[in-house]
Design an enzyme around this catalytic site. Structure first.
Site, PDB file in Angstrom:
ATOM      1  N   SER A  91       1.677  18.720  -3.054  1.00 25.46           N
ATOM      2  CA  SER A  91       2.556  19.617  -4.231  1.00 25.46           C
ATOM      3  C   SER A  91       3.445  18.764  -4.772  1.00 25.46           C
ATOM      4  O   SER A  91       4.269  18.191  -4.293  1.00 25.46           O
ATOM      5  CB  SER A  91       2.978  20.796  -3.355  1.00 25.46           C
ATOM      6  OG  SER A  91       3.765  21.873  -4.038  1.00 25.46           O
ATOM      7  N   HIS A  95      11.805  17.737 -12.229  1.00 28.24           N
ATOM      8  CA  HIS A  95      12.861  18.263 -12.955  1.00 28.24           C
ATOM      9  C   HIS A  95      13.516  17.154 -13.655  1.00 28.24           C
ATOM     10  O   HIS A  95      14.508  16.468 -13.174  1.00 28.24           O
ATOM     11  CB  HIS A  95      13.783  19.306 -12.055  1.00 28.24           C
ATOM     12  CG  HIS A  95      13.467  20.383 -11.604  1.00 28.24           C
ATOM     13  ND1 HIS A  95      12.864  21.612 -12.386  1.00 28.24           N
ATOM     14  CD2 HIS A  95      13.287  21.052 -10.047  1.00 28.24           C
ATOM     15  CE1 HIS A  95      12.516  22.418 -11.549  1.00 28.24           C
ATOM     16  NE2 HIS A  95      12.565  21.992 -10.208  1.00 28.24           N
ATOM     17  N   HIS A 105       4.932  21.344 -12.590  1.00 29.82           N
ATOM     18  CA  HIS A 105       4.402  21.760 -11.181  1.00 29.82           C
ATOM     19  C   HIS A 105       2.971  21.302 -10.955  1.00 29.82           C
ATOM     20  O   HIS A 105       2.013  21.507 -11.955  1.00 29.82           O
ATOM     21  CB  HIS A 105       4.655  23.194 -10.791  1.00 29.82           C
ATOM     22  CG  HIS A 105       3.836  23.461  -9.712  1.00 29.82           C
ATOM     23  ND1 HIS A 105       2.790  24.500  -9.859  1.00 29.82           N
ATOM     24  CD2 HIS A 105       3.868  23.531  -8.492  1.00 29.82           C
ATOM     25  CE1 HIS A 105       2.193  24.585  -8.711  1.00 29.82           C
ATOM     26  NE2 HIS A 105       2.881  23.937  -7.887  1.00 29.82           N
ATOM     27  N   ASN A 107      -0.310  21.034  -7.719  1.00 31.38           N
ATOM     28  CA  ASN A 107      -0.584  21.197  -6.626  1.00 31.38           C
ATOM     29  C   ASN A 107      -2.197  21.442  -6.275  1.00 31.38           C
ATOM     30  O   ASN A 107      -2.956  21.698  -7.221  1.00 31.38           O
ATOM     31  CB  ASN A 107      -0.084  22.780  -6.008  1.00 31.38           C
ATOM     32  CG  ASN A 107      -0.630  23.060  -4.707  1.00 31.38           C
ATOM     33  OD1 ASN A 107      -1.578  23.314  -4.244  1.00 31.38           O
ATOM     34  ND2 ASN A 107       0.630  23.230  -3.705  1.00 31.38           N
ATOM     35  N   VAL A 108      -2.602  20.597  -5.282  1.00 28.69           N
ATOM     36  CA  VAL A 108      -3.988  20.519  -4.976  1.00 28.69           C
ATOM     37  C   VAL A 108      -3.956  20.952  -3.369  1.00 28.69           C
ATOM     38  O   VAL A 108      -3.267  20.012  -2.544  1.00 28.69           O
ATOM     39  CB  VAL A 108      -4.926  19.379  -5.320  1.00 28.69           C
ATOM     40  CG1 VAL A 108      -5.182  19.506  -7.002  1.00 28.69           C
ATOM     41  CG2 VAL A 108      -4.238  18.134  -5.321  1.00 28.69           C
ATOM     42  N   HIS A 144      -2.786  21.602 -22.189  1.00 31.57           N
ATOM     43  CA  HIS A 144      -4.011  22.451 -21.791  1.00 31.57           C
ATOM     44  C   HIS A 144      -5.120  21.671 -21.938  1.00 31.57           C
ATOM     45  O   HIS A 144      -6.244  22.124 -21.229  1.00 31.57           O
ATOM     46  CB  HIS A 144      -3.913  23.559 -22.740  1.00 31.57           C
ATOM     47  CG  HIS A 144      -3.027  24.682 -22.079  1.00 31.57           C
ATOM     48  ND1 HIS A 144      -3.237  25.689 -21.367  1.00 31.57           N
ATOM     49  CD2 HIS A 144      -1.589  25.015 -22.348  1.00 31.57           C
ATOM     50  CE1 HIS A 144      -2.181  26.368 -21.041  1.00 31.57           C
ATOM     51  NE2 HIS A 144      -1.133  25.937 -21.718  1.00 31.57           N
ATOM     52  N   GLY A 257       6.290  28.508   9.315  1.00 31.66           N
ATOM     53  CA  GLY A 257       7.311  27.715   9.888  1.00 31.66           C
ATOM     54  C   GLY A 257       7.394  26.241   9.426  1.00 31.66           C
ATOM     55  O   GLY A 257       7.676  25.254  10.262  1.00 31.66           O
ATOM     56  N   GLY A 258       7.117  26.088   8.140  1.00 30.42           N
ATOM     57  CA  GLY A 258       7.052  24.676   7.515  1.00 30.42           C
ATOM     58  C   GLY A 258       8.490  24.361   7.498  1.00 30.42           C
ATOM     59  O   GLY A 258       9.411  24.846   7.891  1.00 30.42           O
ATOM     60  N   ARG A 259       8.497  22.807   7.016  1.00 28.91           N
ATOM     61  CA  ARG A 259       9.855  22.177   6.834  1.00 28.91           C
ATOM     62  C   ARG A 259      10.584  22.605   5.755  1.00 28.91           C
ATOM     63  O   ARG A 259      10.086  22.485   4.617  1.00 28.91           O
ATOM     64  CB  ARG A 259       9.382  20.777   6.546  1.00 28.91           C
ATOM     65  CG  ARG A 259      10.859  19.763   6.736  1.00 28.91           C
ATOM     66  CD  ARG A 259      10.324  18.447   6.885  1.00 28.91           C
ATOM     67  NE  ARG A 259      11.506  17.502   7.115  1.00 28.91           N
ATOM     68  CZ  ARG A 259      12.035  16.890   5.830  1.00 28.91           C
ATOM     69  NH1 ARG A 259      11.376  16.944   4.811  1.00 28.91           N
ATOM     70  NH2 ARG A 259      13.056  16.004   6.181  1.00 28.91           N
TER      71      ARG A 259
END
Length: 299
Positions: A91, A95, A105, A107-108, A144, A257-259
């Site tokens: 992910s 900026h 952004h 994410n895969v 696109h 509960g991720g970082r």
């Protein structure tokens, strides 16, 4: 039959390739921060702050697992809530400092859920979207088109579906406003077999640099002043609102509960909120809303 080892190897390589490409643009190295998750798994965060081009950016890999699937991950499949699960993905959010260079952004990810006596349920998800502060038609068209080209080998229906899904997902309902000019988004995807679904997801991940880097190169050195920076900070507020209120990835990370440092690295470093502010009619700032933050067919 799934092959999570191949997915993990691909994701680690994708992270390295994207970081190398962005370091070549910025000229400053990304920090590498490896971490472990007490509940199971861990990840590698690659982060840049106060770079030559990027005010902040992060390209994160994570591979985490747990005993009870969080509600955010089972939003469209409530029957899977509470199962053992494994998730891995890359992910990123970048900026740039220059207001004429858009935030991006991508994410895969790959999910598998397990329950005793049943076949594992797996799916892929991901996509990419572009958030300009000063819109440029050719940038939106290029982004696109690159997304469309990445999907076309896997079915003519995928791009219109995933483009519409992106438009609807990256939408601030309380503002009645799109976050940016969109791109593609998909989740819970397993309608092709594993090999084809994985190939499609790889095609999306591999398309990111081609989709974003040419735009960044064109915009990163344009002269700007305090007015443009001020508008950028104002618009970045919308980014924060979306991520904290609607984004499933952020919610999943926090619920599982991720970082926290890795989850919230997507936040822009300088942001402003104003009370009921409106741009001057006909200004470049007003054109963002009238010409770009509207759902349209860019290609």
């Amino acid at each position: 039959m799934t092959d999570s080892a191949s997915v993990k190897n691909y994701l680690l390589d994708l992270q390295s390739r994207i970081v190398a490409a962005m370091e070549a643009v910025d000229g400053k190295p990304f920090l590498t921060d490896s971490w472990q998750r007490p509940e199971g798994g861990g990840g590698i965060s690659r982060v840049i702050e106060e770079g030559n081009v990027f005010e902040r950016g992060g390209v994160n890999f994570s591979h985490v697992m747990g005993n009870s699937l969080p509600p955010s991950a089972a939003a469209s499949r409530p029957e899977l809530a509470g199962r053992k699960w494994e998730a891995m993905g890359v992910s990123l959010v970048l900026h740039p400092r220059n207001p004429y260079a858009p935030t991006v952004h991508m994410n895969v990810r790959f999910f598998t859920t397990y329950a005793e006596g049943t076949v594992p349920v797996w799916w892929f998800g991901g996509g990419m979207d572009l958030t300009p502060y000063y819109g440029v038609v050719e940038d939106a068209q290029h982004f696109h088109q690159t997304c469309k080209d990445a999907l076309s080998p896997y079915g003519d229906d995928l791009h219109p579906r995933f483009k519409k899904w992106c438009d609807e997902y990256f939408y601030l309902k309380h503002r009645k406003e799109a976050r940016g000019v969109g791109g593609i988004f998909f989740d819970d995807f397993n309608e092709l077999d594993f090999t084809s679904s994985f190939a499609m997801t790889r095609s999306v991940g591999d398309a990111f640099v081609a989709a974003y880097q040419p735009i960044l190169e064109k915009r990163k050195d344009i002269a700007y002043g305090e007015n443009e920076r001020d508008f950028q900070a104002y618009r970045r507020g919308r980014y924060v609102e979306f991520n904290l209120v609607f984004d499933r990835g952020t919610l999943f990370g926090l619920q599982s509960g991720g970082r926290t440092e890795s989850i919230l690295m997507s936040m822009p470093p300088v942001v402003k909120w104003r009370y009921d502010w409106k741009p001057e009619a006909g200004s470049p700032e007003a054109k963002l809303a009238t010409d770009f933050l509207v759902h349209k067919e860019w290609v």
